[in-house]
Enzyme design. Structure first.
Site, PDB file in Angstrom:
ATOM      1  N   LYS A   1       0.798  -1.180   0.018  1.00 16.54           N
ATOM      2  CA  LYS A   1       0.050   0.047   0.094  1.00 16.54           C
ATOM      3  C   LYS A   1       0.935   1.453  -0.155  1.00 16.54           C
ATOM      4  O   LYS A   1       1.845   1.170   0.640  1.00 16.54           O
ATOM      5  CB  LYS A   1      -0.777   0.042   1.187  1.00 16.54           C
ATOM      6  CG  LYS A   1      -1.748   1.024   1.158  1.00 16.54           C
ATOM      7  CD  LYS A   1      -2.778   0.999   2.438  1.00 16.54           C
ATOM      8  CE  LYS A   1      -4.045   2.193   2.473  1.00 16.54           C
ATOM      9  NZ  LYS A   1      -4.487   2.156   3.568  1.00 16.54           N
TER      10      LYS A   1
ATOM     11  N   SER B   1      -9.857   2.126   2.544  1.00 20.67           N
ATOM     12  CA  SER B   1      -8.893   2.739   1.613  1.00 20.67           C
ATOM     13  C   SER B   1      -7.925   2.029   0.938  1.00 20.67           C
ATOM     14  O   SER B   1      -7.311   2.447   0.097  1.00 20.67           O
ATOM     15  CB  SER B   1      -7.963   3.913   2.444  1.00 20.67           C
ATOM     16  OG  SER B   1      -7.235   3.238   3.459  1.00 20.67           O
TER      17      SER B   1
ATOM     18  N   SER C   1     -10.255  -0.247   6.659  1.00 19.78           N
ATOM     19  CA  SER C   1      -9.565   0.175   5.445  1.00 19.78           C
ATOM     20  C   SER C   1      -8.940  -1.138   4.842  1.00 19.78           C
ATOM     21  O   SER C   1      -8.691  -1.267   3.756  1.00 19.78           O
ATOM     22  CB  SER C   1      -8.520   1.175   5.529  1.00 19.78           C
ATOM     23  OG  SER C   1      -9.224   2.211   5.290  1.00 19.78           O
TER      24      SER C   1
END
Lengths: 496, 484
Positions: free
Chosen positions: A78, A159, A183
């Site tokens: 990420k 997210s 997330s």
């Protein structure tokens, strides 16, 4: 055998036996990324060259019979984990030119164990969102398609939507994420994969671009429960550079996946049965209960009475911390800089251009709730409610070993369906936020499909540092659910 | 006698409280491993944490916590076993994170006190409200470029103790005495070097005035005063300004002011429109600071003797007067010098020597007792021992000191080279006495006629004849015999 379909344990086994090389494994994934990323936009940055160089090193180690537990395993990171020499944007324009001279603790742990990084994945700007549509680098597409309307471009959740989409579409064997309000778990549920948010303090936050410090939890994604167990074991551990990191041994989570459910008591929280839950979720939840009962667990209803206050509490504390954490993006030392007439002008131009609408909205909310005269009514009150929510979990875990609940109130939605209304978006976190506020471990496991053919996840929540019981229960759900459905867009099977 | 400002309509009492920022002596910063040395090239002592790079986290420096605890113990203050760090949020170019980490709501040290000595010899207790740990900000350099400001982050994250007093101070003298005493205690403890020129110690002075017996009136804060003298001047200047405003029917506005030492006045620093809302909240990157009672006890057991205790001991153990004891304990280096020198010597003689000729010499050389290079304890011991055993007399000792300063030699070398040994040979003294008495026969006659005060004249003449080297006692003895 398709290399991109392997689980991590099988891939490591094959690499160890030299059935295929780390280079071949990396090349298969790089080819998949080249083919599908232009459409999915799961990666912001692809580091193919570095990945191949690392794969060659892994092959040398493996040839000597050495190599760490993740030697040669290609992962997606990420883009909120700082990676030495590789641009790290946090999905924001303000960090567009930022190349960290350091490696985050979690990614350094993965590198230590031999993992290979394919690139940096897309996310909502500064991890603020549940759809991966607020990134400055474009939205990410969910590789799953509705049966009835395959044209609709669905969101992967957020997210950490880039990581979830990459793992689901077989662009990586596993990935890292961060979970501040859901997330990791919500995108795992939307993309039909597994993801765990461990206990707060279990994975170091050092080198993770901060959103809300007291809520940010790094954790892994995998296509199975055991893959998450293997990744978390590498990622976790004490880090003296993070004052909130906890010094206790990291157990063998993969072993916990193989334990029996006999004698375990599983609680079903009454308050998670909210009105307006999408069709199919209630049924799947009931199915989960009976799978666990059949596997030997005892199911009881429990109460988490302050659940309804979770979302408002979260939307005070998270923006409050964010408003302070994001003050450092001022154009003075790194990242985007837009010169101005004076210092204030420099700030206004840099931050005005550098931050997107959702980030600005949260900075405004956070600044407001910390302001003189409002602090007691908002921030302080929210901290008190947070303590009550923690106490809810503590009370529940006095009677049960783990909790079972849906991960999200719906399956993946299409871009534009909810993304226009911030409050509708915020409601998507209703089942995930409480575990973040309490800091307890929670995992999402794909349990079935809804009527549209979209994956739905079930969530297992454990007591603080109860990751092992979470893995045990999640693995039992996985075995019982027998989830074998595949997304429409995936490596080796081009989009319909 | 109480200090007051005479207004047109009567006296005004001055009320002062101080906030002192003291830089903690430590090798590294409060939350990072970067060095804290003074005078390093700009931005050469900056870690990624100090520069607030993304994902960087603060970790509390244990030694800084110990220093704060030691200081609290030295101020007889309550040590809080639970304290917490808050963020003070504001934007400025030399504040990298956009917030300062400080202990706003829950400081590590609570109430204590400090005794100051007043000119009349009495002491007064000044209450300490609290002491907390916080980071310093960096420095903006506005004079390096015509249109840009430069930023030096060397100071960013440097550990500070903010020490807040009660509004117990009532005069410029008391304000000066408070700051001097606090500096002495910090230096004794080794927790702050007290160097005001380098900014290791800065005072914010809160001043208000009132009619005797009234409740407190509005105060103004005079920020960043960097010497004891300026603190005293600032208190007086600000108090007079406020008296004038009140007497003219005006109202003193609460505000932050700066002292201008050149003009001897304070001036307003920022207007109310710019008043900050710092949005304090607990720093979520740090856990509360929890201390063990046993750790506090061990730090307490290792504390050095503090100036007040030392002063009392000097009076009882060495029989010194209050005044000389106070002077000797003002710096721990001076007190240590005294104790080394007073071993096996008469304490009174040592004290007189140190506070007299030796202090004068060190002043001339720009040195202190602890930094003395020429007048080391060993050199002073040699001097005192030569006086004691009669090698030289007290008057010659002054010459030896001056010659040491000129030549850089040790005292014994000077005495040998210049032949300054005292003459104790009675034969030589008798010869000199005989010469003087023969030359001054008329004075001898006057003396014998009863003008006895001429005795001193004869002593002086004999000493002069002997170039000052005659043993005074022997000269007296021989003179008495010859004149009788």
């Amino acid at each position: 055998m398709t290399l991109t379909d392997l689980g991590i344990a099988a891939a490591r086994h094959g690499l160890g036996r030299r059935e295929f090389s780390a280079r071949e494994l990396a090349l298969a994934h790089i080819a998949a990324i080249e083919a599908l990323n232009p459409r999915l936009n799961a990666f912001i940055t692809v580091t193919a060259e570095q990945a191949l160089a690392a794969a060659d090193e892994a092959d040398e180690a493996l040839a000597r019979g050495e190599g760490g537990p993740l030697a040669g395993i290609p992962l997606a990171i990420k883009d909120i984990f700082c990676t030495r020499g590789v641009r790290t944007t946090a999905g924001s324009r303000i960090l567009g030119p930022f190349v960290p001279p350091y490696e985050s603790a979690v990614t350094a742990n993965l590198l230590r164990d031999g993992a290979i990084f394919l690139g940096k994945t897309n996310l909502d700007e500064f991890a603020m969102g549940s759809s991966t549509t607020s990134s400055a680098y474009g939205s990410t597409e969910n590789p799953w398609k509705r049966r009835q309307n395959p044209e609709a471009r669905l969101v992967p959740g957020g997210s950490s939507g880039g990581s979830a989409a990459a793992v689901a579409a077989r662009l990586a064997l596993g990935a890292t994420g961060t979970d501040t309000g859901g997330s990791i778990r919500q995108p795992a549920s939307f993309c039909g994969i597994t993801g765990i948010k461990p206990t707060y303090g279990r994975c170091s936050r050092w080198g993770v671009v901060a959103f809300a410090s007291s809520l940010d939890h790094p954790g892994p994604f995998g296509r199975g429960v055991e893959d998450c167990a293997l990744l978390l074991r590498s990622m976790a551990g004490h880090d003296p550079r993070d004052s909130t990191s906890v010094d206790r041994p990291v157990p063998d989570y993969a072993a916990a996946c193989r334990r029996s459910l006999k004698g375990l008591r599983i609680g079903v929280p009454r308050e998670y049965r909210v009105p307006g839950m999408a069709a199919g979720i209630e049924e799947m939840w009931r199915a989960g209960e009976s799978w666990l009962r059949e596997a030997g667990a005892e199911i009881t209803e429990v109460s988490l009475p302050h659940t309804e206050f979770g979302l408002p509490t979260y939307y005070i504390i998270a923006p409050a911390e964010a408003s302070s954490n994001l003050a450092r993006y001022d154009g003075v030392r790194f990242g985007l800089r837009r010169d101005g007439e004076d210092l204030i002008d420099l700030y206004e131009r840099t931050r005005g251009e550098g931050f997107g609408a959702e980030v600005k909205r949260r900075i405004l909310m956070g600044t407001y709730v910390l302001s003189h005269g409002y602090y007691d009514a908002y921030y302080l009150k929210a901290q008190k409610v947070r303590a009550l929510i923690f106490q809810d979990f503590a009370n529940a875990f006095a009677g049960v070993d783990a909790l079972l609940a849906p991960t999200a109130p719906s399956a993946a939605f299409a871009e534009g369906e909810k993304t226009e209304d911030p409050v509708m978006m915020y409601l998507n976190d209703v089942f995930t936020v409480p575990a973040d506020l309490a800091g307890v471990p929670a995992m999402s496991v794909p349990a079935g499909l809804d009527a549209d053919g979209l994956p739905l996840g079930l969530q297992v929540i454990g007591p603080p540092f109860g990751e092992e019981v979470v893995f045990t229960v999640a693995a039992a759900l996985e075995r019982a659910a027998g989830f074998t459905s595949l997304p429409a867009i995936r490596a080796g099977s081009p989009a319909p | 006698m109480t200090y007051s400002i005479q207004g047109r309509e009567g006296p005004w009492e001055v009320v002062v409280g101080m906030e002192v920022h003291a830089q903690v002596i430590s090798n590294s910063k409060l939350f990072s491993g970067a060095a804290t040395k003074f005078g390093a090239p700009p931005n050469s002592q900056v870690s990624l944490v100090d520069a607030a790079f993304p994902g960087m986290l603060p970790v509390i420096n244990r030694e800084c916590v110990a220093q704060a605890v030691r200081t609290g113990l030295g101020l007889a203050a309550e040590i809080h076993l639970w304290s917490r760090f808050d963020r003070k949020n504001y934007f400025y170019a030399d504040l990298p994170a956009g917030y300062q980490i400080s202990q706003y709501a829950h400081p590590i040290v609570g109430s204590g006190s400090l005794a100051i000595e007043l000119p009349d010899g009495t002491t007064k207790e000044i209450g300490i409200t609290r002491l907390h740990l916080e980071q310093d900000a960096g420095k903006s350099l506005h004079d390096q470029h015509p249109s840009k400001s430069y930023i030096d982050l060397n100071r960013a994250g440097v550990p500070l103790m903010e020490i807040v007093s009660e509004p117990d101070i009532r005069s410029p003298d008391e304000a000066g005495a408070y700051l001097r005493k606090l500096r002495t205690i910090l230096r004794y403890l080794g927790t702050c070097d007290g160097n005001m020129e380098e900014g290791s110690l800065r005072a914010d002075v809160n001043v208000s005035v009132r009619r005797p017996g009234e409740p407190l009136r509005t105060r103004c804060e005079v920020k960043n005063v960097n010497s004891v003298r300026f603190v005293m001047q600032a208190v007086e200047a600000e108090a007079k300004r406020q008296v004038q405003i009140w007497e003219e029917g005006g109202t003193v506005e609460q505000e932050t002011r700066l002292f201008d030492p050149g003009r001897g006045v304070t001036r307003s620093m920022r207007s109310k429109e710019e008043a900050h809302d710092y949005r304090y909240f607990p720093d979520p990157d740090l856990v509360p600071l929890v201390l063990e009672k046993s750790w506090i006890d061990s730090l307490s057991a290792e504390l050095p003797e503090l100036p007040d205790a030392k002063k009392t001991r000097f009076m009882t153990e060495y029989g010194l007067a209050l005044y000389e004891s106070s002077l000797l304990v003002a710096e721990s280096g001076t007190a240590d010098y005294f104790e080394s020198l007073a071993k096996n010597r008469r304490p009174k003689t040592v004290a007189n020597f140190m506070l007299g000729d030796l202090s004068a010499a060190l002043n001339r050389m720009g040195e202190s007792f602890s930094s003395a290079t020429l007048f080391t304890v060993a050199a002073s011991a040699a001097l005192l021992d030569m006086i004691e055993d009669g090698t030289i007399n007290g008057r010659i000792a002054k010459d030896v000191i001056e010659e040491m300063e000129r030549s850089g030699e040790g005292p014994r070398a000077v005495v040998e080279r210049l032949g300054l040994r005292q003459v104790t040979d009675t034969g030589a003294i008798e010869t000199a006495v005989a010469e003087v008495l023969a030359r001054e026969s008329s004075k001898v006659a006057e003396y014998k006629a009863g003008k006895e005060k001429l005795f001193g004249f004869f002593v002086g003449q004999v000493m002069k004849a002997m170039a000052g080297k005659g043993n005074p006692a022997l000269v007296n003895e021989v003179l008495k015999k010859k004149l009788s």
